[in-house]
Design a protein around this motif. Structure first.
Motif, PDB file in Angstrom:
ATOM      1  N   ASP A  52       6.251  -7.328  -3.576  1.00 44.97           N
ATOM      2  CA  ASP A  52       6.069  -6.559  -2.446  1.00 44.97           C
ATOM      3  C   ASP A  52       4.822  -7.375  -1.532  1.00 44.97           C
ATOM      4  O   ASP A  52       4.548  -7.119  -1.543  1.00 44.97           O
ATOM      5  CB  ASP A  52       5.567  -4.839  -2.307  1.00 44.97           C
ATOM      6  CG  ASP A  52       5.441  -4.378  -1.638  1.00 44.97           C
ATOM      7  OD1 ASP A  52       6.049  -4.541  -0.152  1.00 44.97           O
ATOM      8  OD2 ASP A  52       4.123  -3.422  -0.950  1.00 44.97           O
TER       9      ASP A  52
ATOM     10  N   ASN B 246       3.995  -7.193   2.619  1.00 46.69           N
ATOM     11  CA  ASN B 246       3.973  -5.392   1.800  1.00 46.69           C
ATOM     12  C   ASN B 246       3.984  -4.343   2.731  1.00 46.69           C
ATOM     13  O   ASN B 246       3.256  -4.313   3.837  1.00 46.69           O
ATOM     14  CB  ASN B 246       2.470  -6.067   1.192  1.00 46.69           C
ATOM     15  CG  ASN B 246       1.597  -5.044   0.776  1.00 46.69           C
ATOM     16  OD1 ASN B 246       0.118  -3.509   0.829  1.00 46.69           O
ATOM     17  ND2 ASN B 246       1.972  -4.275  -0.085  1.00 46.69           N
ATOM     18  N   ARG B 247       4.357  -3.755   2.066  1.00 46.14           N
ATOM     19  CA  ARG B 247       5.310  -2.086   2.853  1.00 46.14           C
ATOM     20  C   ARG B 247       4.483  -1.071   2.091  1.00 46.14           C
ATOM     21  O   ARG B 247       4.788   0.115   2.456  1.00 46.14           O
ATOM     22  CB  ARG B 247       6.247  -2.610   2.739  1.00 46.14           C
ATOM     23  CG  ARG B 247       7.461  -4.159   3.830  1.00 46.14           C
ATOM     24  CD  ARG B 247       8.411  -3.241   2.964  1.00 46.14           C
ATOM     25  NE  ARG B 247       8.818  -4.685   3.718  1.00 46.14           N
ATOM     26  CZ  ARG B 247      10.416  -4.622   3.735  1.00 46.14           C
ATOM     27  NH1 ARG B 247      11.147  -3.863   3.567  1.00 46.14           N
ATOM     28  NH2 ARG B 247      10.798  -6.206   4.331  1.00 46.14           N
ATOM     29  N   GLY B 248       3.894  -0.748   1.195  1.00 46.21           N
ATOM     30  CA  GLY B 248       3.608  -0.137  -0.044  1.00 46.21           C
ATOM     31  C   GLY B 248       4.569   0.382  -1.255  1.00 46.21           C
ATOM     32  O   GLY B 248       5.298   0.180  -1.123  1.00 46.21           O
ATOM     33  N   LYS B 249       4.006   1.004  -2.588  1.00 49.21           N
ATOM     34  CA  LYS B 249       4.599   1.447  -3.218  1.00 49.21           C
ATOM     35  C   LYS B 249       5.396   1.987  -3.045  1.00 49.21           C
ATOM     36  O   LYS B 249       6.691   1.498  -3.835  1.00 49.21           O
ATOM     37  CB  LYS B 249       3.626   1.667  -4.253  1.00 49.21           C
ATOM     38  CG  LYS B 249       4.198   1.930  -5.608  1.00 49.21           C
ATOM     39  CD  LYS B 249       3.781   2.779  -6.874  1.00 49.21           C
ATOM     40  CE  LYS B 249       4.001   3.146  -7.953  1.00 49.21           C
ATOM     41  NZ  LYS B 249       3.456   4.033  -9.080  1.00 49.21           N
TER      42      LYS B 249
ATOM     43  N   ARG C  24       5.510   5.999   1.006  1.00 42.95           N
ATOM     44  CA  ARG C  24       5.464   5.005   1.304  1.00 42.95           C
ATOM     45  C   ARG C  24       3.592   4.202   0.673  1.00 42.95           C
ATOM     46  O   ARG C  24       4.966   2.928   0.227  1.00 42.95           O
ATOM     47  CB  ARG C  24       5.535   4.649   3.374  1.00 42.95           C
ATOM     48  CG  ARG C  24       6.710   5.195   3.504  1.00 42.95           C
ATOM     49  CD  ARG C  24       8.215   4.775   2.656  1.00 42.95           C
ATOM     50  NE  ARG C  24       9.723   5.276   3.582  1.00 42.95           N
ATOM     51  CZ  ARG C  24      10.148   6.125   3.720  1.00 42.95           C
ATOM     52  NH1 ARG C  24       9.344   7.211   2.516  1.00 42.95           N
ATOM     53  NH2 ARG C  24      11.498   6.437   4.377  1.00 42.95           N
ATOM     54  N   ARG C  25       3.987   4.479   0.573  1.00 40.39           N
ATOM     55  CA  ARG C  25       2.167   3.662   0.229  1.00 40.39           C
ATOM     56  C   ARG C  25       1.963   4.685  -0.860  1.00 40.39           C
ATOM     57  O   ARG C  25       2.557   5.290  -2.018  1.00 40.39           O
ATOM     58  CB  ARG C  25       1.374   3.488   1.068  1.00 40.39           C
ATOM     59  CG  ARG C  25       1.849   2.986   1.963  1.00 40.39           C
ATOM     60  CD  ARG C  25       0.735   2.048   2.813  1.00 40.39           C
ATOM     61  NE  ARG C  25       0.921   1.445   3.929  1.00 40.39           N
ATOM     62  CZ  ARG C  25       1.713  -0.008   3.439  1.00 40.39           C
ATOM     63  NH1 ARG C  25       0.754  -0.535   2.627  1.00 40.39           N
ATOM     64  NH2 ARG C  25       2.158  -1.329   4.511  1.00 40.39           N
TER      65      ARG C  25
ATOM     66  N   ASP D 200      -7.461   5.616  -0.630  1.00 41.92           N
ATOM     67  CA  ASP D 200      -6.547   6.507  -0.958  1.00 41.92           C
ATOM     68  C   ASP D 200      -7.352   7.676  -1.358  1.00 41.92           C
ATOM     69  O   ASP D 200      -5.972   8.939  -1.069  1.00 41.92           O
ATOM     70  CB  ASP D 200      -6.385   5.790  -2.069  1.00 41.92           C
ATOM     71  CG  ASP D 200      -5.551   4.571  -2.343  1.00 41.92           C
ATOM     72  OD1 ASP D 200      -4.759   4.012  -1.161  1.00 41.92           O
ATOM     73  OD2 ASP D 200      -5.870   3.132  -2.983  1.00 41.92           O
TER      74      ASP D 200
END
Length: 255
Positions: free
Chosen positions: A42, A70-73, A181-182, A225
């Protein structure tokens, strides 16, 4: 020795962002247990993508998908889901790339999924002394909200990402809205899948937190988070209230 017999339905999917050298060990451990294993890089900038691509050159059971940024998990998992669906895979086991999740249990989780393909197989973490107590205690809050939002359908842990998901319902849930998305992916996925009637099956699994001197890398930021999780549960609570009559009817029907 890497597993050589390839499954046509179940694959291991590992989202990875700047994991350090632990990802090499994680991928080798996964390949010893299962074939195929996919890694979605990612937007990593730590050199791990090049190492993984090189590993895949000599291992037909390993595939590496490199995202340019990087787009997120959740976005990394969705990229893997879309490609898995194109090739006819029906289930993915997700695990983190940093070595915290038990590769030795991959086969057990996959076999449980094959016996109950309509269900999602959720890891229920068993912490050792390495676990930060603030995070252990804090996850109880998220678990409490997730259980309320699903009328206690049986989510053992909302945050532990070692799981087997059915591809089609998870992809449909993600495509239906812009969230997940994250870091909010893991808890929102199980809540929304429960809303769709996907049954959770919980299996105990150890989790290990590595110290920095052991090669441990953490991208968790308490303020950012936790704010993301708070916003997520606020949204889910509204969705829960809208669905409450349906959820009550479903719960009464299954008794």
């Amino acid at each position: 020795m890497p597993s050589t017999r390839a499954s046509s339905t179940h694959l291991v999917l590992i989202p990875s962002y700047n994991p350090g050298e632990k990802v090499d060990e994680t991928v080798r451990g996964a390949r010893e247990q299962w074939n195929p294993v996919w890694v979605v890089v990612d937007g990593s900038t730590d050199g791990s993508a090049a190492r993984l691509v090189k590993m895949a050159e000599t291992d037909p059971g390993l595939r590496v998908i490199v995202l340019p940024d990087n787009r997120g998990k959740g976005s990394a998992i969705l990229a893997g889901l879309d490609e898995a669906a194109k090739l006819g895979f029906t289930h993915v086991l997700t695990m983190d790339s940093d070595g915290q999740h038990p590769a030795a249990l991959i086969r057990t989780f996959m076999e449980t999924s094959m016996a109950a393909p309509e269900a999602m197989i959720l890891g229920r973490p068993r912490f050792d002394a390495s676990a930060p107590q603030l995070r252990v205690q804090g996850r109880r809050i998220s678990n409490g909200w997730a259980n309320l939002e699903t009328l206690w359908m049986g989510i053992g842990d909302s945050l532990y990402g070692f799981r087997v998901y059915p591809v089609a319902p998870l992809a449909a849930v993600m495509r239906s809205q812009m969230f997940m998305r994250r870091f909010d992916f893991d808890p929102e996925a199980v809540v929304r899948l429960c809303w769709r009637g996907v049954r959770p099956i919980n299996l105990d699994a150890p989790v290990r937190y590595f110290r920095p001197e052991e090669g441990g890398v953490s991208h968790f930021h308490y303020g950012r988070d936790n704010a993301l999780l708070t916003w997520m549960h606020a949204r889910l609570l509204i969705g829960f209230l809208i669905r409450l009559p349906l959820l009550i009817a479903r719960r009464l029907k299954t008794r």
